[in-house]
Structures are given as C-alpha cells and as structure tokens.
Design a protein around this motif. Structure first.
Motif, PDB file in Angstrom:
ATOM      1  N   THR A 166      72.992  59.760  46.028  1.00 50.58           N
ATOM      2  CA  THR A 166      71.940  58.787  46.298  1.00 50.58           C
ATOM      3  C   THR A 166      72.064  58.369  47.756  1.00 50.58           C
ATOM      4  OG1 THR A 166      72.111  58.003  44.048  1.00 50.58           O
ATOM      5  CG2 THR A 166      70.968  56.589  45.598  1.00 50.58           C
ATOM      6  N   THR A 167      70.959  58.466  48.429  1.00 50.34           N
ATOM      7  CA  THR A 167      70.985  58.101  49.842  1.00 50.34           C
ATOM      8  C   THR A 167      70.801  56.595  49.975  1.00 50.34           C
ATOM      9  OG1 THR A 167      69.911  60.192  50.243  1.00 50.34           O
ATOM     10  CG2 THR A 167      70.003  58.663  52.090  1.00 50.34           C
ATOM     11  N   VAL A 168      71.670  56.002  50.744  1.00 52.17           N
ATOM     12  CA  VAL A 168      71.480  54.593  51.073  1.00 52.17           C
ATOM     13  C   VAL A 168      71.465  54.499  52.591  1.00 52.17           C
ATOM     14  CG1 VAL A 168      72.506  53.653  48.984  1.00 52.17           C
ATOM     15  CG2 VAL A 168      73.956  54.211  50.910  1.00 52.17           C
ATOM     16  N   PRO A 169      70.757  53.537  53.140  1.00 48.38           N
ATOM     17  CA  PRO A 169      70.666  53.434  54.600  1.00 48.38           C
ATOM     18  C   PRO A 169      72.036  53.333  55.238  1.00 48.38           C
ATOM     19  CG  PRO A 169      69.061  52.020  53.563  1.00 48.38           C
ATOM     20  CD  PRO A 169      69.887  52.566  52.461  1.00 48.38           C
ATOM     21  N   SER A 170      72.895  52.536  54.640  1.00 52.87           N
ATOM     22  CA  SER A 170      74.197  52.353  55.280  1.00 52.87           C
ATOM     23  C   SER A 170      75.264  52.054  54.236  1.00 52.87           C
ATOM     24  CB  SER A 170      74.117  51.199  56.273  1.00 52.87           C
ATOM     25  OG  SER A 170      75.400  50.966  56.777  1.00 52.87           O
ATOM     26  N   HIS A 171      76.463  52.439  54.585  1.00 56.52           N
ATOM     27  CA  HIS A 171      77.588  52.183  53.696  1.00 56.52           C
ATOM     28  C   HIS A 171      78.198  50.824  53.917  1.00 56.52           C
ATOM     29  CE1 HIS A 171      78.969  56.432  52.472  1.00 56.52           C
ATOM     30  NE2 HIS A 171      78.067  55.925  51.661  1.00 56.52           N
ATOM     31  N   LEU A 172      77.752  50.204  54.996  1.00 58.63           N
ATOM     32  CA  LEU A 172      78.462  49.047  55.500  1.00 58.63           C
ATOM     33  C   LEU A 172      78.898  48.077  54.413  1.00 58.63           C
ATOM     34  CD1 LEU A 172      79.321  47.691  58.156  1.00 58.63           C
ATOM     35  CD2 LEU A 172      77.213  46.381  58.021  1.00 58.63           C
ATOM     36  N   LEU A 173      77.907  47.676  53.637  1.00 59.91           N
ATOM     37  CA  LEU A 173      78.227  46.696  52.615  1.00 59.91           C
ATOM     38  C   LEU A 173      78.928  47.332  51.421  1.00 59.91           C
ATOM     39  CD1 LEU A 173      75.194  44.282  52.532  1.00 59.91           C
ATOM     40  CD2 LEU A 173      77.394  44.035  53.651  1.00 59.91           C
ATOM     41  N   TRP A 174      78.481  48.518  51.052  1.00 57.46           N
ATOM     42  CA  TRP A 174      79.064  49.175  49.884  1.00 57.46           C
ATOM     43  C   TRP A 174      80.561  49.377  50.065  1.00 57.46           C
ATOM     44  CZ3 TRP A 174      76.466  48.844  45.761  1.00 57.46           C
ATOM     45  CH2 TRP A 174      75.069  48.914  45.766  1.00 57.46           C
ATOM     46  N   GLU A 175      80.910  49.703  51.287  1.00 58.84           N
ATOM     47  CA  GLU A 175      82.326  49.912  51.541  1.00 58.84           C
ATOM     48  C   GLU A 175      83.115  48.638  51.295  1.00 58.84           C
ATOM     49  OE1 GLU A 175      83.696  51.741  55.357  1.00 58.84           O
ATOM     50  OE2 GLU A 175      82.400  53.325  54.549  1.00 58.84           O
ATOM     51  N   ARG A 176      82.527  47.571  51.771  1.00 57.37           N
ATOM     52  CA  ARG A 176      83.213  46.286  51.571  1.00 57.37           C
ATOM     53  C   ARG A 176      83.298  45.960  50.085  1.00 57.37           C
ATOM     54  NH1 ARG A 176      80.822  42.170  56.149  1.00 57.37           N
ATOM     55  NH2 ARG A 176      80.956  43.606  57.911  1.00 57.37           N
ATOM     56  N   VAL A 177      82.197  46.252  49.389  1.00 59.71           N
ATOM     57  CA  VAL A 177      82.163  45.940  47.961  1.00 59.71           C
ATOM     58  C   VAL A 177      83.204  46.765  47.211  1.00 59.71           C
ATOM     59  CG1 VAL A 177      80.780  46.190  45.876  1.00 59.71           C
ATOM     60  CG2 VAL A 177      79.767  45.199  47.917  1.00 59.71           C
ATOM     61  N   LEU A 178      83.270  48.035  47.571  1.00 55.31           N
ATOM     62  CA  LEU A 178      84.128  48.935  46.796  1.00 55.31           C
ATOM     63  C   LEU A 178      85.603  48.803  47.149  1.00 55.31           C
ATOM     64  CD1 LEU A 178      81.962  52.135  46.763  1.00 55.31           C
ATOM     65  CD2 LEU A 178      82.254  50.431  44.967  1.00 55.31           C
ATOM     66  N   LEU A 181      87.247  47.192  44.360  1.00 51.36           N
ATOM     67  CA  LEU A 181      87.217  47.935  43.098  1.00 51.36           C
ATOM     68  C   LEU A 181      88.106  49.165  43.148  1.00 51.36           C
ATOM     69  CD1 LEU A 181      83.426  47.793  42.275  1.00 51.36           C
ATOM     70  CD2 LEU A 181      85.265  46.406  41.323  1.00 51.36           C
ATOM     71  N   GLU A 182      88.190  49.761  44.315  1.00 53.92           N
ATOM     72  CA  GLU A 182      88.950  51.005  44.401  1.00 53.92           C
ATOM     73  C   GLU A 182      90.451  50.762  44.480  1.00 53.92           C
ATOM     74  OE1 GLU A 182      87.296  52.926  47.716  1.00 53.92           O
ATOM     75  OE2 GLU A 182      85.489  53.558  46.647  1.00 53.92           O
TER      76      GLU A 182
END
Lengths: 668, 315
Positions: free
Chosen positions: A31-43, A46-47
């Motif tokens: 899935t393409t998202v504009p940026s990882h910026l926030l997802w990285e922080r979110v994950l 969790l990771e």
C-alpha cells in the motif's frame, strides 16, 4: 465424558505447526502512503516486542487454532457418558452372585464390608448422580433373572430395592440376566445398561449384544483370603454302625502355605479339632475316624475368612448301618436271599402263613373269605422303622388299610407282580432306560412269562420288553417307588446272575433317602422331599450355619394343588435347614437338608467380566478392552453419546467465521 | 489563460481581485506598489511637511504655505511600494501520491495517474495567492521544490503575468524526495528582499522538527513573513487502512510491514495530532502563521474560511 482414541492426540502437533506457520508468514499487501514519517513513529513501539506481537490480535490465527483443536478432539472420538442426564431409561444389572458376599478389605473407617454392600452404595450413588432424571430398572442375578423394579422413577422405591439385594449362592443366571437386559432395551432408543459386578463371571464365549450403550462398573476390591471346605462326607465304619469315619477336602486361594483349624461337631457337640496345613493350589484331604453317631455332622473352619459361604459343611449320619426291609411274601427264597446278600435286614411277613395263623387264632371257619378279605386277617405291623417295604405278589386287601397303609405311605415301596390284567409276553428284547436300578444289568436272554398290565401315574417305565413296560420306577409323595410288572415265579430272572445285582441296585436306590438327612443340595436347586400324607403345613427352618447366623427367617414350603409340593426349591442361603412338616395332630416330622453354595462362586481365579458387545458402533471403553476383536467401532457414531456431530457442526461454524475473516482481509 | 481554466475556475478570479494579502509589516520594495512603505515616497498619501532644501523636487514645493507664511516648505508623501511575495510549492512525490493498495487498483484510474487532491489544492491555493499578489501590484516569485528548487519563474508583476503563473503551476510535476531545508539552503533559493513567503506543502519532513527549524530560520533571516499552508489529504488525516499491509513510502519506495488494527490507527492519529501541534508551535514561536487545510476542502472554504480566518487574506 471419555476419549476413545488417545492416539489421535498426536494430531495435536498441528497446533504448534499453525503457530509456526503464522510466525514465519510474510504476506503483506503493498500500500502506497505519501510518507512513512508518522507510521515509523507509530510502529516503533509496536515492533519492540516481536515476534509474539504478531500473534496478538489475529482473529484468523485463533480461529484456525480453534478449528484444528476441534478436529484433533474429534479424531480422539470423544463421547459423553449420556447416562448423566441423557438416557431416559437405565437398566441396572446388579451381580448378586455368591462371590459378591466376599468381604473386601476394610475401608479407611475400618469397617469391613462385603462387595455387595459396596455395590449397593455404588448403585445408589449412580442412581442419584447419573440417573437422576432416568427411569430405573433394576435386575439382579438369581436362579433366574429377577426384576426388582421396572421403569421406576420413585427414588425411595429404588433405594429400597437396592437395599433389598441379597447374595444368591446358587447357580447364578448370568447370561440370562444380561439377555433380559438386552431384550428390555432392544426397542428403546434412549436407554442404557449398566452392569455392576465383581467381574467373576462364568466363561462365556458368545457375547450378549446390546442395542444401547452398555457399561460395566467393577466392584471388586482386593482379593480376599479364602479357605474353603470342598468336600465333607460321613461313612459308617464298624460292622454294627457304632463307629463312623469322615473325610474332608479343603483348599485355599492363599499364595503361600498356611494352616487352618477345623472343628468337627456332631449334633452341635465338638467331637474333634484339627490343625491342617494347606498348600496353595492343592487340595488337602483329611480324614477323621472313630466318630460317634450323630444325626448331623458339621465341619467348621475355626477362623473367619473372606468368604463365609464355604466355611461350614454338613453331613448326615445314617441311623443304622444296614437297611431294614419288610418283605411281604408268600415265600420267595431268591428274593429274600438276594436282599440279605445286599446287606439288608429282612423281616419277612408270610402272607399265606399269616392268613392261616389268623384263621387258627380266630377259630373261624370262614376259610373261603379270600386272602386278607378282612382286617382281622392282617397281621400287626412289626415293630421298628423300615427303610423299604417289599410286597411280593398280590397284596391282600387287609394290607391296604390301617397301620399297613400308613406304613406303605411313609416307606419306599417295591411291589412285585401286583394287580392288573394278566397278559402274555409279546416278545421283544429288553430295553433298559438309564436308571440306578438298571445299572450293570442287561437282561439279555431272560425269559418273562406272564406280565401284569398296569400303568402307574407316579413313575416312568425303566425296563420295557419291546413295547411292554415291565418295570416302573418313580416316586410317590417324595418316596421312591418301584414296581415289577411280573411275578418272579413267572420269569427266570431270579435264576439269572443279574438278579442279585438288580436287587442290590433297587435296594440302594430306594433306601438312599433313609435317615432324617435328605442330603446336600446346591442353593436354589430343586429337591424331592418326602411329604407325609397327613401333612398340613411345612416350612424350612434354618438351624445352623450361614443360614442361622445370617438371620434367615423360616420360610413356608411350596404348595401345589394337592397340598405341600413334594418338589421343593431349597433355600438360597447356605447352611443347615430343617424341613418341618406338621400333621393335623400337631406332630412334627423333620428332615435335615444341607444347602451349599455354588462352588464356582468361591473360585476367584477367573477374573473375566461379562462379555458384552454393543450393536451400535460406539463401543464403550470398558468392554473395548475385553472385546478387542469386535469390529465396527470405527464407523461414524450417530448415537446420542457421541460428540462427533456436535464437533463437526462447531468446526464448520468456525470455518465459516474464518471465511468471513478471509473475505474482509482483517486481522481482527 | 488557457491553462488557468483548469486550475482555477474563471469566476473565481474576480473574487480574488477584491482580496489582498495582509502582510503585517511595512514593506520596502524597489518599485512603486500599492503597499505603504516605511519610507516616504511619491504616493498620494500625505506624510509630513519639511523645510525646503535646495535640490528638492520643486514639484513638491508647497506654494500655498509659502504665500501665506513666506516659509518654504515641501510636502512629503508616503512612499507606496510593492510587496515581494514568494511562493514555495512542494512538488515532492508525497504531494502527488495517492494512498492506494496494490491489491485493489482503482477502477477509474487503472494507470495510477489519478491526480492527488492534495496536489491540486496546493496548486490552486498557490495560484490564488499568486493571482492576488499580481493583481495588487506586488512582486511575485514562485518556485517548486523537492530536494532543491525544481523550477522557478522570474519575478513577475501585474495581472498580465497571471497566465505565466497559471501555466507554470499547471505544468508542474511531482516527483523526488522533498526536503524544505535542503531546498532553501540552495544558493539563490531564498528571496532577496524581505517580503511574504508562502509555503504550500504536506510537511512530511524527513528531518522532522530540526529541518523545519532550519528552514524557518533561513526564511526569517531574510526578513520574510512566513505562512505555512499544510495541505493533507483525507486519507492522511484519517486513514482507513486495514489488514496486513506493507506500507510503501511514495518518496523512498521503502516498505514497512504492519498489521493494521484499530489500535494502530488510534496510535497514528495521536501521532499526527502531535506532529501538527509541533508545526503550529514552532511557527507561533517565530511569529509565523500556520494553517492546516484538508485536501478535500473546497477552495472557497479554504480561502474565506481558513486563510481569511487566520487573518492572512483580507477582503
């Protein structure tokens, strides 16, 4: 609930396999998202705790695990003991055979109990728990299957019936009872059979097939120690019958040799006491000699053991050594000699002489009045007891009345010749039935002249000449009767070497019941009891042994249309009984009768439960072991007891839910 | 205006002409404009009287005062100068990226060329602000940046340049990694004169707060009044993703595997809120403006609702 196939538990390894597959699974939708910026922080959070994090929140995984677990469970072939609340009708078979009276080891409370008492507790418990919503039918093993309650739902009645269970020492009807239980449940859909037993059953090759679930509850306990008196007999030793000898055979089921003390009583007087060494697996024979006469001898083990029914044995003394025979004859030397040769004391009453004598005494000229036509012609009955009355030839009329008739009624009677139309011998070979009288006799080449045609109701022909019966044997009022339908004078039988043999046979057979002891019978067996003609009441009175200590009440004798039946069922409790007969005058006549238990019940080497099988495929686990050969247990069970259909439905529901998850592509 | 027809609806232009940019500071330009300058100049607005000194413009000599008082005064007027408006439009790949799942390609746009509403709105806003600047005789410069300045137009004045502006924006393309800090650090990127700088971007700054600090420092160093217009698509604000996904960054094309659950989405929203608060705080600390405009917001609402509400545009 139970499991029929624990082996299938191995399939449970699929569960960790699924988990592993999930852990190594890499299948993500790009899935393409504009940026990882926030997802990285979110994950980042969790990771942190991989890989177990992956297992969380995965509905699909849990559903698959559940489905797999259900399948494994189904492979284990679970079933529910539907007796708990399922079966509407529970048939309880209570094994009340003699071996159930064995004492089992004292429980924690120190109270020794018999297997039967234990079983009663178990049955009550069962009725209270598993069968609380069921109708109960209680069967017990007796001489024939006994139905104590049928389709009963009142618990007090059931408990009362269970409390009323008593051991049956006779030959127990194992197979018949199971067969009845099977038949009772044959047409029923929602029923089950529970067998409570100590599992000492007679070897039975063909299993009883049940249409409903059947289970076996073992009530066994530890194997008790038992010393049993296998045999006990008395025989006269001296010439005059003043001295008697006894022989006893004892055995034990102990694992090592042991000593046992036995006491011998004669009419409840201690005669002698002996210490016997018993070897395991061997029968020990012991003899006692120089015993005085007693009516009843009792051999008793001095100490108690696990099984009381074979701790006492009875034997009956013979009133006198030789049989006393009253011979009514007009003179028959052969017969008299043959009787004497057989050891009988013969008292001869000469028919012709007596007639002459009476005629002389009375001074009567009435010599044409015929033989014994009046009572006055009849000689008085000789003093003393007689074991056998032999009437040779026609019976004078006077002998059919009064004291003579009384004597004839209470004494075994042997008539030779007798009344009836005289017929000629129609020829033919002698045909002998199997009977004590015909033992060692062939009668080949013996000539019979004239025969008397007569068919007595009391017996069966034992010797026939072609189609003509010539010798009848049977019993009348419980006493043996023998009838020769020919006069010895009309036959050359007395000249035959077989004649003394036959007389001896006849004497032995007819006097076998002499004395007041009727012998030894197995509990619940049928016995021919001599019933006096004037008896109005009769009863069985326990006088010694287990019957007395067990508190068995006196029982009325069986009756038939004619009064007291000469064929009686002996009581079911081992011990010594007196069969008391009372006549109108209130006089008592008593016979002794010893009742023994079925010796099989003391044999506990054969631990073989009832052989049962179930026609419906879901075989119960208890007999699955005993009946490994039964096939068909692998078919799909469709009875209420099986959980397979429910598991299948549940697994399908899980798979359906799983499908939903697949379609949505969601983790949770 | 052929291209402008696409970007901005024609009826929108007259409305824009009535608006003006509200710069808070007095501006100083080189040419006369409509902005009141801090300096005195040649506008019609009276400022002060001053004693005549030789060399003054005799046209400013106030003969009336001289006739009554005999003193020579010259009238001074406020100098009206133009404002330098710089527009920076983020044209990195993230601006054009549409959140899409490879497993379910859009039926309407199978090639994946569907224009991002975010990109459209950003350009529409840039065009509107630019047109407003042009119509109020301000100096306008516009640049598209990703990691560096991708394309720029020379300084424009007057409404006649609107066509160039529109076609520039019309033709702009997204691509590459974006970095505001890097782009502004390129020599010549910063406006030379003080003025107003608008940045239209989604502000997905790889460098995070640090990069933003640097960029804003560069801008404020040149005396710019900075307005950050944060344009975010609805999917970015409230993602509706579910399942096991490999999130691919549109700029770096690197993937990130995640099992998306409600919990993860909640965490994302929380993180987004924190990020916006950070942007807003950083701007407030420097006296700059920050507005967030969702990409699905109509242009009118964005202009009259958000920008006018923030006092950046006045009617």
């Amino acid at each position: 609930m139970g499991i029929q196939s624990w082996l299938s538990l191995w399939f449970g390894l699929t569960l960790p396999a699924i988990v592993l597959m999930y852990m190594f699974k890499r299948k993500y939708v790009d899935t393409t998202v504009p940026s990882h910026l926030l997802w990285e922080r979110v994950l980042r959070n969790l990771e942190a705790n991989r890989p177990w994090q992956k297992l969380q929140n995965r509905l699909l995984l849990w559903l698959q695990l559940l489905a797999a677990a259900l399948m494994v469970f189904a492979l284990m072939q679970p079933f529910l003991q539907v007796s708990g609340g399922g079966s509407a009708h529970v048939v309880i078979v209570a094994d009340t055979s003699g071996s159930m009276s064995a004492q089992i080891q004292p429980s924690a409370e120190g109270e020794a109990a018999t297997r039967l008492q234990w079983m009663q507790e178990r049955i009550k418990e069962y009725v209270k728990n598993q069968g609380r919503r069921s109708e109960i039918t209680l069967l017990s093993v007796g001489a024939s299957p006994m139905t104590l309650v049928s389709h009963e739902s009142d618990r007090t009645v059931i408990d009362k019936a269970v409390d009323g269970l008593r051991p049956y020492y006779g030959q127990a009807s194992y197979r018949e009872t199971l067969s009845l239980a099977s038949a009772l449940t044959r047409e029923e859909r929602d029923a089950e059979v529970v067998i409570f037993t100590d599992s000492y059953w007679k070897q039975d090759t063909a299993p009883i097939t049940f249409q409903v679930p059947v289970s076996v509850e073992k009530v066994q306990g530890e194997l008790p120690l038992n010393v049993s008196i296998d045999q006990f007999g008395i025989s006269p030793k001296g010439e005059t019958g003043s001295s008697y000898g006894a022989v006893a055979v004892l055995s034990t089921n102990a694992k090592e040799s042991m000593s046992a003390e036995v006491n011998l009583y004669g009419d409840e007087q201690l005669l002698t006491s002996k210490m016997l060494e018993l070897e395991p697996g061997k029968k020990s024979t012991e003899s006692f000699s120089d015993l005085p006469f007693a009516e009843v001898y009792r051999l008793e083990l001095s100490q108690d053991d696990g099984y009381a029914a074979d701790n006492q044995s009875f034997a009956f003394g013979l009133g006198h050594g030789s049989s006393r025979v009253l011979l009514l004859t007009s003179g028959n030397l052969f017969l008299e000699k043959a009787l004497q040769l057989s050891g009988a004391e013969v008292t001869r009453v000469a028919l012709d002489e007596s007639k002459d004598k009476t005629a002389e005494d009375n001074g009567s000229a009435d010599k044409e009045a015929g033989k014994g036509s009046t009572a006055a012609d009849v000689p008085p009955v000789p003093e003393g007891e007689f074991d056998l009355l032999v009437i040779d030839g026609d019976v004078p009329e006077g002998f059919k009345q009064g004291k003579w008739a009384e004597l004839a009624a209470k004494t075994p009677l042997w008539t030779i010749g007798g009344e009836g139309a005289k017929v000629g011998n129609q020829g033919g070979r002698a045909v002998l039935s199997k009977h004590p009288v015909t033992a060692y006799v062939t009668l080949s080449g013996v000539y019979f002249g004239t025969l008397v045609e007569q068919a007595p109701a009391w017996g069966e022909p034992v010797i026939k000449l072609g189609d003509q019966p010539i010798v009848y044997a049977g019993s009348e009022n419980g006493r043996p009767r023998l009838s020769f339908h020919f006069l010895l004078q009309d036959s050359d039988l007395p000249l035959s070497p077989e004649f003394p043999v036959m007389v001896s046979n006849a004497l032995e057979w007819m006097t076998s019941g002499k004395g007041s002891g009727l012998g030894r019978y197995m509990a619940g067996a049928q016995a021919d009891i001599p019933i006096a003609a004037d008896t109005v009441a009769a009863k069985w009175v326990p006088t010694s042994g287990l019957a007395l200590t067990g508190g068995i009440p006196a029982a009325e004798a069986l009756r038939n249309e004619q009064g007291i039946s000469p064929v009686q069922l002996v009581p079911e409790y081992p011990g010594l009984y007196a069969f008391e007969q009372q006549n109108e005058a209130g006089e008592n006549l008593r016979f002794w009768l010893a009742v023994t238990a079925d010796p099989y019940e003391a044999n506990w080497s054969n631990d073989q439960g009832p052989v049962v099988s179930q026609a419906a495929p879901n075989l119960d686990e208890s007999e699955a072991g005993e009946h490994a050969g039964t096939s068909g247990s692998n078919e799909t069970a469709n009875r209420a007891g099986s959980l397979m259909p429910w598991l299948a439905v549940f697994a399908l529901a899980v798979i359906a839910a799983e499908w939903g998850v697949y379609q949505r592509g969601r983790s949770i | 205006m052929s291209g402008g027809g696409h970007l901005l609806p024609p009826e929108w232009l007259p409305r824009l002409e009535r608006l003006s940019l509200d710069a808070k500071r007095r501006v100083a330009g080189t040419l006369q404009g409509k902005r009141r300058s801090r300096r005195l100049g040649s506008s019609l607005e009276f400022a002060d009287y001053r004693v005549y000194a030789p060399g003054d413009d005799v046209r400013r000599f106030d003969w009336g005062v001289y006739s009554r008082t005999g003193k020579a005064f010259v009238r001074q007027f406020m100098d009206e100068q133009e404002l330098t408006v710089s527009l920076f439009v983020d044209c990195s790949a993230s601006m054009g990226a549409v959140m899409s799942s490879s497993s379910e390609p859009s039926a309407a746009d199978p090639a994946g060329t569907k224009e991002s509403p975010k990109w459209l709105l950003a350009r529409q806003l840039a065009a509107s602000i630019g047109y407003m600047a042009l119509s109020s005789y301000d100096r306008l410069q516009i640049a598209c940046y990703s990691r560096s300045i991708n394309a720029r137009l020379p300084i424009m004045r007057g409404k006649g340049s609107a066509h160039r502006l529109f076609s520039f924006l019309q033709g702009a393309e997204t691509g590459g990694e974006g970095s505001l800090g890097a782009a502004l650090a390129v020599p010549g990127a910063l406006p030379r004169q003080p003025g107003m700088t608008w940045v239209f971007s989604d502000f997905w700054l790889e460098g995070g707060e640090e990069e933003l600090f640097r960029a804003l420092s560069l801008l404020s160093g040149t005396g710019q009044e900075v307005v950050l217009v944060h344009v975010l698509s609805r999917e970015e604000l409230e993602p509706k993703l579910t399942g096991d996904l490999r999130l691919v960054d549109s700029e770096t094309m690197s993937g990130k595997e995640v099992a998306l659950t409600g919990k993860v989405l909640d965490a994302y929203k929380e993180e987004l809120e924190r990020y916006r608060t950070m942007l807003s705080r950083v701007c407030a600390e420097r006296g700059m403006s920050y507005v967030l405009i969702p990409a699905d917001m109509p242009l009118t609402d964005a202009m009259f609702g958000v920008l006018a509400g923030a006092g950046l545009v006045t009617g």
